[in-house]
Design an enzyme around this catalytic site. Structure first.
Site, PDB file in Angstrom:
ATOM      1  N   PHE A 280       0.829  -1.191   0.000  1.00  0.00           N
ATOM      2  CA  PHE A 280       0.000   0.000   0.000  1.00  0.00           C
ATOM      3  C   PHE A 280       0.868   1.247   0.000  1.00  0.00           C
ATOM      4  O   PHE A 280       1.773   1.398   0.824  1.00  0.00           O
ATOM      5  CB  PHE A 280      -0.907   0.029   1.235  1.00  0.00           C
ATOM      6  CG  PHE A 280      -1.742   1.288   1.351  1.00  0.00           C
ATOM      7  CD1 PHE A 280      -2.893   1.427   0.604  1.00  0.00           C
ATOM      8  CD2 PHE A 280      -1.360   2.330   2.186  1.00  0.00           C
ATOM      9  CE1 PHE A 280      -3.664   2.580   0.701  1.00  0.00           C
ATOM     10  CE2 PHE A 280      -2.113   3.480   2.287  1.00  0.00           C
ATOM     11  CZ  PHE A 280      -3.276   3.612   1.542  1.00  0.00           C
ATOM     12  N   ASP A 366     -26.607 -22.715  -9.858  1.00  0.00           N
ATOM     13  CA  ASP A 366     -25.242 -22.323  -9.492  1.00  0.00           C
ATOM     14  C   ASP A 366     -24.330 -22.396 -10.716  1.00  0.00           C
ATOM     15  O   ASP A 366     -24.793 -22.340 -11.860  1.00  0.00           O
ATOM     16  CB  ASP A 366     -24.758 -23.211  -8.334  1.00  0.00           C
ATOM     17  CG  ASP A 366     -23.766 -22.507  -7.420  1.00  0.00           C
ATOM     18  OD1 ASP A 366     -22.613 -22.302  -7.844  1.00  0.00           O
ATOM     19  OD2 ASP A 366     -24.136 -22.157  -6.277  1.00  0.00           O
ATOM     20  N   LYS A 476     -26.297 -14.989  -6.383  1.00  0.00           N
ATOM     21  CA  LYS A 476     -25.175 -15.391  -5.537  1.00  0.00           C
ATOM     22  C   LYS A 476     -23.905 -14.884  -6.213  1.00  0.00           C
ATOM     23  O   LYS A 476     -23.525 -15.358  -7.270  1.00  0.00           O
ATOM     24  CB  LYS A 476     -25.139 -16.913  -5.379  1.00  0.00           C
ATOM     25  CG  LYS A 476     -23.990 -17.415  -4.512  1.00  0.00           C
ATOM     26  CD  LYS A 476     -24.009 -18.946  -4.419  1.00  0.00           C
ATOM     27  CE  LYS A 476     -22.838 -19.471  -3.596  1.00  0.00           C
ATOM     28  NZ  LYS A 476     -22.837 -20.963  -3.558  1.00  0.00           N
ATOM     29  N   TRP A 477     -23.255 -13.909  -5.568  1.00  0.00           N
ATOM     30  CA  TRP A 477     -22.070 -13.235  -6.133  1.00  0.00           C
ATOM     31  C   TRP A 477     -20.838 -13.862  -5.491  1.00  0.00           C
ATOM     32  O   TRP A 477     -20.565 -13.659  -4.324  1.00  0.00           O
ATOM     33  CB  TRP A 477     -22.153 -11.739  -5.829  1.00  0.00           C
ATOM     34  CG  TRP A 477     -21.017 -10.912  -6.342  1.00  0.00           C
ATOM     35  CD1 TRP A 477     -19.707 -10.970  -5.966  1.00  0.00           C
ATOM     36  CD2 TRP A 477     -21.096  -9.873  -7.326  1.00  0.00           C
ATOM     37  NE1 TRP A 477     -18.965 -10.044  -6.636  1.00  0.00           N
ATOM     38  CE2 TRP A 477     -19.794  -9.352  -7.481  1.00  0.00           C
ATOM     39  CE3 TRP A 477     -22.140  -9.327  -8.067  1.00  0.00           C
ATOM     40  CZ2 TRP A 477     -19.515  -8.307  -8.363  1.00  0.00           C
ATOM     41  CZ3 TRP A 477     -21.859  -8.290  -8.936  1.00  0.00           C
ATOM     42  CH2 TRP A 477     -20.557  -7.789  -9.079  1.00  0.00           C
ATOM     43  N   GLY A 529     -17.256 -19.468  -0.147  1.00  0.00           N
ATOM     44  CA  GLY A 529     -17.934 -19.537   1.136  1.00  0.00           C
ATOM     45  C   GLY A 529     -17.771 -18.232   1.877  1.00  0.00           C
ATOM     46  O   GLY A 529     -18.104 -17.161   1.384  1.00  0.00           O
ATOM     47  N   ASP A 534     -17.889  -9.705   5.717  1.00  0.00           N
ATOM     48  CA  ASP A 534     -17.513  -8.459   6.377  1.00  0.00           C
ATOM     49  C   ASP A 534     -18.619  -7.436   6.208  1.00  0.00           C
ATOM     50  O   ASP A 534     -19.524  -7.586   5.384  1.00  0.00           O
ATOM     51  CB  ASP A 534     -16.187  -7.938   5.830  1.00  0.00           C
ATOM     52  CG  ASP A 534     -16.211  -7.684   4.327  1.00  0.00           C
ATOM     53  OD1 ASP A 534     -16.935  -6.772   3.885  1.00  0.00           O
ATOM     54  OD2 ASP A 534     -15.511  -8.399   3.583  1.00  0.00           O
ATOM     55  N   ASP A 548     -18.389 -22.721   2.614  1.00  0.00           N
ATOM     56  CA  ASP A 548     -18.606 -23.831   1.681  1.00  0.00           C
ATOM     57  C   ASP A 548     -18.776 -25.151   2.419  1.00  0.00           C
ATOM     58  O   ASP A 548     -19.213 -26.140   1.827  1.00  0.00           O
ATOM     59  CB  ASP A 548     -17.419 -23.955   0.717  1.00  0.00           C
ATOM     60  CG  ASP A 548     -17.514 -22.983  -0.441  1.00  0.00           C
ATOM     61  OD1 ASP A 548     -18.596 -22.400  -0.651  1.00  0.00           O
ATOM     62  OD2 ASP A 548     -16.506 -22.804  -1.155  1.00  0.00           O
ATOM     63  N   GLU A 614     -37.961 -39.167   4.273  1.00  0.00           N
ATOM     64  CA  GLU A 614     -37.104 -37.985   4.366  1.00  0.00           C
ATOM     65  C   GLU A 614     -37.798 -36.769   3.750  1.00  0.00           C
ATOM     66  O   GLU A 614     -37.700 -35.657   4.279  1.00  0.00           O
ATOM     67  CB  GLU A 614     -35.773 -38.247   3.672  1.00  0.00           C
ATOM     68  CG  GLU A 614     -34.867 -39.225   4.408  1.00  0.00           C
ATOM     69  CD  GLU A 614     -33.592 -39.526   3.665  1.00  0.00           C
ATOM     70  OE1 GLU A 614     -32.535 -39.680   4.318  1.00  0.00           O
ATOM     71  OE2 GLU A 614     -33.636 -39.618   2.412  1.00  0.00           O
TER      72      GLU A 614
END
Length: 728
Positions: A280, A366, A476-477, A529, A534, A548, A614
């Protein structure tokens, strides 16, 4: 007022419902930190300790006073080059090559409402919910200004911090380190609680003493990472879930970060958070400015549960935004572990039919629907529907799913480019790579250079064109590799060390535009995953795929660690097949549901392979979850047992109105001749009566909280117990 300034003592006091934060612009002009903790009424400058420190520097303004040293005094924003040899928040390289900034107080402003940050996510608040303090410091030689920003959300017990560095001088400077917040404590013995991990095992809680060394955690991966989460807690030695002092620091940012904690030579503790100083350097020409991302501070003396709840409330109400923030989230079926790359449009339609019969709300297609993508080796960047797989095109498929009665979701990885792609063959310079070197691959893919406007425009249009083409309700990004070989054909040679930060700013710009223009779409963040779980991502996308790893036993720890800072409504959690695809474990379907039902419930398996009994159980699970979904997603969450320390995990959630309580216990391994667990619930009304919705048995709130509930003995590994209680 939440913010006051005493013109005589030059003491700033920031007050929330239960906390006080105080600092002083002293006679030398330095901004000293006085206090942060439980709410007080007085001024704490009497705590400052002056003495001849020997071999510690004294600023020139102090004259011959050897008792005044910044190497010992608590500072609000310590800078390199002032005689303070501890960790510093700021490092400015000047035009002459020197590294020094000596900021002193010039003025300040107090205003109603909460400050905003251009191009960055931040805590949002209405004008009547917050106040802002801006303190301006200036280096008298270079005229570099620091605008220290404080946002006070009084009712929430939240204080936010950021800094704007402005080059008000005539010569260029370079920002080489700019952290966003520093806390200096004159006394106290603390532990640092951090959340470490790896892919498929994120946010493991670890508690360690702050000692006489500098502890550094962070990320240089270009993302906030699986390895360390950009949120930490500083806790008193005796602090536990229910009592004791603790301070939280949560970074509202999705890239490289650094947390530094140390106990100095005088047993004073300093902890700070912000951008890493590795990889940085940010040049500022005359008149230019740099804005550091925000840190959310919170304090309580009521233990870790209360601190978690303060963050949960802040994230739900002041970070996440859009129509889905306070809406019930859909129960979905994801095609990944059901079919991986081996599917067609017919496969998705059949999955949707099975899902509809079970009460599922949405089917998500997906990876594998675009380009020539039949493995993870190609086609990233070529976001065109593969009509050999999706016969008739995407709109036809979505319409067919909608006719069945389900919403449709789709997966993207817009930040990536495959070497084997039409995009790479046309624009190899769009990939992040160092010119003249062989680039490092990860998962047979590179990262697109989001510092480039044309790359951002391309990524936006790829996603937007798909969303415009059909009735898509969810995205889903994903982001499945980290940044290496930091080089950009777009940036000048002298600006290459800006790349990591400019990448994140570019990503935020794309997400800001997409979420504004497609408000009807629920976006879920994913990075292999939970590699980018954040507050920065949650600002744009109100939920995140937690990991994941879908194994229920592993998820106990993953979700436990995540809960310290993030609310249940932000956690994607799925019931998957057994043996589990990540660890091979076989777990009862009831337990897989119990764990996944502590977040945003989904399923990720081939529904056709479920046995008749099930399917009946899944149908009942989904119906039960929908009955209690509001409590799970928006209630107050309490941790009751810790799977990091015990052979069990337990939690309870209290609904927003206090009328419903969901209690869940998971036994990890069955044992012979063991003590039968008794778990005390939390957050109940001790004077109320609670009825078990299944058995009708009544309990006093005081009994449940003070005596507890006995867990029935079950001779089976990975067994679970769930109770739903109604307040009379």
């Amino acid at each position: 007022m939440a913010i006051t300034f005493n013109e005589t003592t030059r003491i700033f006091t920031l007050t929330t419902a239960h906390t006080t934060y105080q600092m002083q612009a002293d006679a030398q002009g330095y901004l000293l930190h006085l206090y942060y903790g439980a709410r007080t009424a007085g001024e704490m400058d009497y705590l400052l300790n002056y003495g001849d420190r020997g071999f510690s520097g004294n600023p020139n303004s102090a004259g011959s006073d050897r008792t005044y040293s910044l190497d010992a005094l608590p500072q609000e924003y310590p800078s390199l080059g002032t005689g303070d040899f501890r960790n510093y928040a700021l490092n400015i390289e000047n035009a002459d090559g020197s590294q020094c900034c000596n900021p002193v107080y010039i003025t300040h402003e107090i205003a109603a409402g909460k400050y905003t940050l251009k191009g960055l996510p931040f805590v949002r608040a209405e004008e009547n919910e917050a106040e802002t303090l801006k303190i301006i410091l200036e280096d008298p030689v270079t005229k570099v200004e620091l605008h220290l920003l404080y946002g006070v959300l009084e009712k929430e017990d939240i204080i936010t911090r950021s800094v704007i560095i402005k080059n008000a001088g005539k010569a260029p400077v370079t920002v080489k380190k700019a952290q966003s917040a520093c806390l200096d404590f004159l006394h106290g013995d603390y532990d640092l609680i951090k959340f470490y991990g790896r892919h498929a095992m994120e946010r493991n809680m670890e508690r360690m003493p702050v000692s006489h060394e500098s502890t550094r955690i962070g990320s240089r991966r270009g993302t906030s990472s699986h390895q360390y989460n950009p949120g930490v807690i500083l806790a008193g030695k005796n602090t536990n879930e229910d009592s004791g002092s603790c301070y939280g620091m949560l970074f509202v940012y999705s890239g490289n970060f650094l947390v530094e904690a140390e106990k100095d030579q005088y047993d004073q503790t300093r902890i700070q958070m912000g951008l890493t100083d590795e990889l940085f350097a940010y040049p500022l020409e005359a008149g230019a400015e740099f804005t550091a991302p925000e840190v959310i501070l919170s304090y309580t003396n009521k233990g870790l549960s209360r601190l978690s709840q303060q963050y949960h409330h802040c994230i739900m109400n002041h970070i996440c935004q859009g129509k889905y923030v306070h809406a019930n989230r859909p129960v979905l079926i994801n095609s990944w572990e059901a079919a991986y790359f081996d599917f067609t449009g017919d496969t998705i339609v059949e999955l949707a039919k099975e899902a509809k019969a079970l009460g599922i709300d949405m089917v998500v297609m997906d990876d594998g629907w675009f380009g020539k993508r039949n493995s993870d080796n190609c086609s990233l960047g070529d976001w065109k529907v593969n009509e050999e797989k999706i016969t008739g095109g995407l709109k036809h498929l979505v319409d067919e799913v909608n006719k069945i009665g389900l919403q449709f979701g789709i997966w993207f990885e817009p930040e990536m480019i495959s070497p084997d792609s039409d995009l790479y063959r046309a624009h190899p310079d769009w990939a992040i790579q160092i010119q003249g070197r062989e680039a490092t691959q990860s998962r047979n893919q590179y990262v697109l250079d989001f510092s480039r406007p044309e790359v951002r425009d391309y990524a936006y249009e790829c996603v937007a064109s798909v969303l415009r083409s059909a009735n898509i309700a969810y995205v889903k990004w994903d982001m499945n590799r980290h940044l290496t070989d930091l080089g950009s054909a777009y940036l000048d040679r002298k600006n290459q060390n800006e790349l990591s930060h400019r990448y994140v700013l570019g990503l935020y710009q794309v997400m800001e535009t997409l979420t504004e223009r497609f408000p009807q779409v629920l976006f879920e963040s994913c990075s292999s995953g939970g590699g980018r779980f954040d507050a920065g991502m949650l600002y744009y996308m109100p939920q995140t795929w937690t990991s994941d790893n879908t194994d229920a036993v592993c998820r106990l720890k993953i979700q436990h660690g995540t809960s310290f800072l993030f609310p249940t409504v932000t956690m994607g959690a799925h019931v998957s097949a057994c043996p589990n695809h990540q660890v091979g474990r076989t777990t009862p379907l009831a337990t897989r549901f119990a764990v996944a039902a502590a977040g945003n419930l989904g399923y990720e398996l081939d529904l056709k392979k479920l046995l008749k009994e099930e399917k009946k159980e899944v149908r009942e699970q989904i119906a039960e979850y929908k009955r209690r979904r509001r409590t799970v997603q928006f209630g107050t969450y309490y941790r009751l047992a810790d799977s990091f320390q015990e052979n069990q995990s337990a939690w309870n959630i209290v609904s927003e109105d206090g009328m419903e309580v969901i209690f869940t216990h998971v036994q990890i391994l069955a044992r012979s001749a063991y003590r039968v667990p008794v778990i005390r619930l939390k957050g109940l009304d001790p004077d109320a009566v609670y009825t078990d919705c299944e058995t009708g048995q009544e309990y006093g709130g005081d009994e449940l909280m003070y005596a507890g509930i006995r867990i029935p003995r079950i001779r089976q590994d990975f067994s679970s117990t769930t109770m739903v209680l109604r307040k009379s």
